[in-house]
Scaffold this motif. Structure first.
Motif, mmCIF file in Angstrom:
data_model
loop_
_atom_site.group_PDB
_atom_site.id
_atom_site.type_symbol
_atom_site.label_atom_id
_atom_site.label_comp_id
_atom_site.label_asym_id
_atom_site.label_seq_id
_atom_site.Cartn_x
_atom_site.Cartn_y
_atom_site.Cartn_z
ATOM 1 N N GLU A 74 -37.734 -15.932 9.772
ATOM 2 C CA GLU A 74 -38.782 -16.196 10.768
ATOM 3 C C GLU A 74 -38.929 -17.690 11.009
ATOM 4 O O GLU A 74 -39.054 -18.142 12.156
ATOM 5 C CB GLU A 74 -40.099 -15.584 10.279
ATOM 6 C CG GLU A 74 -41.193 -15.526 11.338
ATOM 7 C CD GLU A 74 -42.055 -16.777 11.352
ATOM 8 O OE1 GLU A 74 -42.761 -17.006 12.345
ATOM 9 O OE2 GLU A 74 -41.997 -17.530 10.358
ATOM 10 N N GLN A 75 -38.891 -18.474 9.943
ATOM 11 C CA GLN A 75 -39.014 -19.924 10.078
ATOM 12 C C GLN A 75 -37.817 -20.520 10.812
ATOM 13 O O GLN A 75 -37.966 -21.408 11.659
ATOM 14 C CB GLN A 75 -39.147 -20.560 8.692
ATOM 15 C CG GLN A 75 -40.437 -20.162 7.967
ATOM 16 C CD GLN A 75 -40.455 -20.647 6.534
ATOM 17 O OE1 GLN A 75 -39.558 -21.370 6.096
ATOM 18 N NE2 GLN A 75 -41.468 -20.243 5.782
ATOM 19 N N THR A 76 -36.612 -20.022 10.484
ATOM 20 C CA THR A 76 -35.406 -20.518 11.150
ATOM 21 C C THR A 76 -35.431 -20.205 12.634
ATOM 22 O O THR A 76 -35.095 -21.047 13.478
ATOM 23 C CB THR A 76 -34.155 -19.889 10.503
ATOM 24 O OG1 THR A 76 -34.122 -20.219 9.111
ATOM 25 C CG2 THR A 76 -32.887 -20.399 11.169
ATOM 26 N N GLU A 120 -38.139 -23.531 19.048
ATOM 27 C CA GLU A 120 -38.786 -24.790 19.398
ATOM 28 C C GLU A 120 -37.775 -25.838 19.829
ATOM 29 O O GLU A 120 -38.018 -26.601 20.788
ATOM 30 C CB GLU A 120 -39.601 -25.269 18.205
ATOM 31 C CG GLU A 120 -40.793 -24.359 17.893
ATOM 32 C CD GLU A 120 -41.486 -24.744 16.603
ATOM 33 O OE1 GLU A 120 -40.945 -25.622 15.887
ATOM 34 O OE2 GLU A 120 -42.555 -24.163 16.312
ATOM 35 N N ASP A 121 -36.624 -25.930 19.096
ATOM 36 C CA ASP A 121 -35.599 -26.906 19.463
ATOM 37 C C ASP A 121 -35.013 -26.617 20.839
ATOM 38 O O ASP A 121 -34.747 -27.527 21.637
ATOM 39 C CB ASP A 121 -34.487 -26.909 18.414
ATOM 40 C CG ASP A 121 -34.955 -27.468 17.079
ATOM 41 O OD1 ASP A 121 -36.014 -28.132 17.064
ATOM 42 O OD2 ASP A 121 -34.286 -27.221 16.057
ATOM 43 N N LYS A 142 -42.530 -8.092 15.219
ATOM 44 C CA LYS A 142 -41.456 -7.601 14.352
ATOM 45 C C LYS A 142 -41.576 -8.179 12.940
ATOM 46 O O LYS A 142 -41.313 -7.491 11.947
ATOM 47 C CB LYS A 142 -40.091 -7.950 14.945
ATOM 48 C CG LYS A 142 -39.738 -7.123 16.179
ATOM 49 C CD LYS A 142 -38.346 -7.453 16.675
ATOM 50 C CE LYS A 142 -37.887 -6.473 17.760
ATOM 51 N NZ LYS A 142 -38.677 -6.571 18.982
ATOM 52 N N HIS A 143 -41.978 -9.462 12.859
ATOM 53 C CA HIS A 143 -42.162 -10.067 11.541
ATOM 54 C C HIS A 143 -43.305 -9.394 10.787
ATOM 55 O O HIS A 143 -43.211 -9.147 9.575
ATOM 56 C CB HIS A 143 -42.434 -11.567 11.694
ATOM 57 C CG HIS A 143 -42.679 -12.264 10.389
ATOM 58 N ND1 HIS A 143 -43.896 -12.774 10.036
ATOM 59 C CD2 HIS A 143 -41.852 -12.494 9.335
ATOM 60 C CE1 HIS A 143 -43.825 -13.303 8.829
ATOM 61 N NE2 HIS A 143 -42.587 -13.149 8.384
ATOM 62 N N LYS A 148 -32.681 -12.071 13.420
ATOM 63 C CA LYS A 148 -31.825 -13.082 14.014
ATOM 64 C C LYS A 148 -32.250 -13.318 15.462
ATOM 65 O O LYS A 148 -32.771 -12.421 16.123
ATOM 66 C CB LYS A 148 -30.352 -12.656 13.964
ATOM 67 C CG LYS A 148 -29.785 -12.535 12.558
ATOM 68 C CD LYS A 148 -28.317 -12.139 12.600
ATOM 69 C CE LYS A 148 -27.755 -12.046 11.185
ATOM 70 N NZ LYS A 148 -26.332 -11.654 11.195
ATOM 71 N N LEU A 149 -32.001 -14.504 15.920
ATOM 72 C CA LEU A 149 -32.324 -14.870 17.290
ATOM 73 C C LEU A 149 -31.045 -15.020 18.097
ATOM 74 O O LEU A 149 -30.101 -15.673 17.656
ATOM 75 C CB LEU A 149 -33.111 -16.186 17.310
ATOM 76 C CG LEU A 149 -33.360 -16.779 18.690
ATOM 77 C CD1 LEU A 149 -34.281 -15.895 19.503
ATOM 78 C CD2 LEU A 149 -33.924 -18.186 18.569
ATOM 79 N N GLU A 150 -31.015 -14.395 19.260
ATOM 80 C CA GLU A 150 -29.891 -14.549 20.175
ATOM 81 C C GLU A 150 -30.404 -15.237 21.443
ATOM 82 O O GLU A 150 -31.159 -14.645 22.211
ATOM 83 C CB GLU A 150 -29.267 -13.199 20.514
ATOM 84 C CG GLU A 150 -28.578 -12.531 19.334
ATOM 85 C CD GLU A 150 -27.858 -11.257 19.744
ATOM 86 O OE1 GLU A 150 -27.892 -10.929 20.952
ATOM 87 O OE2 GLU A 150 -27.283 -10.609 18.856
ATOM 88 N N ILE A 151 -30.013 -16.493 21.626
ATOM 89 C CA ILE A 151 -30.402 -17.237 22.815
ATOM 90 C C ILE A 151 -29.577 -16.741 24.000
ATOM 91 O O ILE A 151 -28.367 -16.541 23.900
ATOM 92 C CB ILE A 151 -30.181 -18.754 22.618
ATOM 93 C CG1 ILE A 151 -31.080 -19.266 21.482
ATOM 94 C CG2 ILE A 151 -30.474 -19.517 23.892
ATOM 95 C CD1 ILE A 151 -32.558 -19.133 21.755
#
Length: 339
Positions: free
Chosen positions: A100-102, A108-109, A132-133, A204-207
């Motif tokens: 979640e932090q990653t 944010e980046d 989800k978290h 996981k995050l998918e941009i």
């Protein structure tokens, strides 16, 4: 007879000394059914049991202390398993927090390179992440609470068994361990089954790949994928919203030419070893190529092939539209015959 001091150590341990069905003293033991019984039980429920299977409770309880020791070891091993899975859940909970932090940092980046147009899309994605978290945390918290409760129960039972083993009479130890052994075994079996289906959850995050051209094409900031990995198996399940097909862009990976530029190709299949086979309808044959586009060989067939499908890595099914039947063909070089 036991001393009052020893009795006080086991007075809070419930041991049934009388038959629950007939109310009489449990003074016999049926070896066939592995159960303590009274005289009435023998006459009514154990008529078919031979006399050699029915012994006195005193004789049956001669090895009660050893049975209690075995039960104690079983509970000890179970507690070790609980400790392992509790630690496993705690680590998984820490990992999902790190995920979640990653993801939050990545969001944010990435957000620094976007303009005001992304505010609404970012808000929706963060809400999805938070939801989800929270679900992942809730699952792990519930699992840990249940495991800790079961661990406390087993620790209390272990303490009672130890007290009973050292202070109770042989008959009391025998009856006590016998009465709780079956229940404990069922609980252990149920708990093992529950633990087997525990899953590890990661996010996981998918941009979105079109983020640079979002003014024209992007409809979402990204996607939070929650992957559940079974602790005892390699099976995974992925939850999350499906990507809109309108946002999928195909890319040409490789191009090669098939011999005969006017060949009518009616079917094509890629095998597990990346061989490509085309159905030549006019030439009544199959054309085999490698993944580099090099022609390997032609496989002659009896009729005009219409379509292809894979059965195994070396076998394909060929359908013939006009003849209305199918054929299984072995594609091995050593054995090019049809089956």
């Amino acid at each position: 007879m036991i001393s009052m001091e020893d009795y006080r150590k086991i007075e809070d341990i419930t041991i049934k000394m009388n038959c629950g069905m007939h109310g009489k003293k449990l003074n016999l033991y049926c070896k066939k059914h592995e159960i303590a019984v009274c005289v009435t039980c023998i006459a009514s429920e154990h008529k078919s049991c031979s006399s050699s299977n029915v012994i006195s409770i005193e004789e049956a309880s001669k090895r009660a202390k050893q049975s209690a020791a075995d039960l104690e070891q079983l509970i000890t091993r179970t507690l070790e398993n609980f400790k392992y899975f509790i630690n496993n859940r705690e680590i998984a909970l820490e990992n999902v927090d790190k995920d979640e932090q990653t993801i939050r940092k990545t969001i944010e980046d990435t957000r620094l390179n976007l303009n005001e147009y992304l505010n609404e899309l970012e808000r929706k994605l963060l809400l999805d992440l938070r939801s989800k978290h929270a679900n992942c945390q809730s699952q792990y918290t519930k699992s840990l609470r249940q495991l800790n409760q079961k661990r406390i129960e087993k620790e209390n039972l272990k303490e009672q068994i130890i007290k009973m083993k050292h202070s109770a009479s042989d008959i009391q130890v025998f009856l006590g361990t016998h009465q709780c052994n079956k229940a404990i075994s069922e609980q252990i079996g149920s708990r093992k089954k529950d633990i087997r289906f525990h899953t590890d959850t990661s996010m996981k995050l998918e941009i979105d790949p079109f983020i640079n051209s979002f003014m024209e094409e992007v409809t979402q900031f990204g996607e939070i994928r929650v992957t559940e990995t079974n602790v005892g198996q390699a099976k995974t399940q992925t939850h999350g919203s499906k990507q809109n097909i309108c946002n999928i862009s195909l890319q040409l990976k490789q191009k090669f030419y098939i011999k005969g530029c006017v060949v009518p190709i009616t079917g094509c299949i890629i095998l597990s070893d990346y061989r490509i086979i085309f159905a030549d309808y006019t030439g009544s044959m199959l054309m085999e190529y490698n993944n580099k586009g090099k022609h390997i060989r032609d496989i002659l067939v009896d009729h005009r092939p219409f379509d292809l499908a894979a059965v195994y890595s070396d076998r394909i099914v060929v359908s013939y539209g006009v003849s209305k039947y199918m054929e299984i063909i072995n594609t091995n070089r050593e054995n090019e015959g049809r089956m």
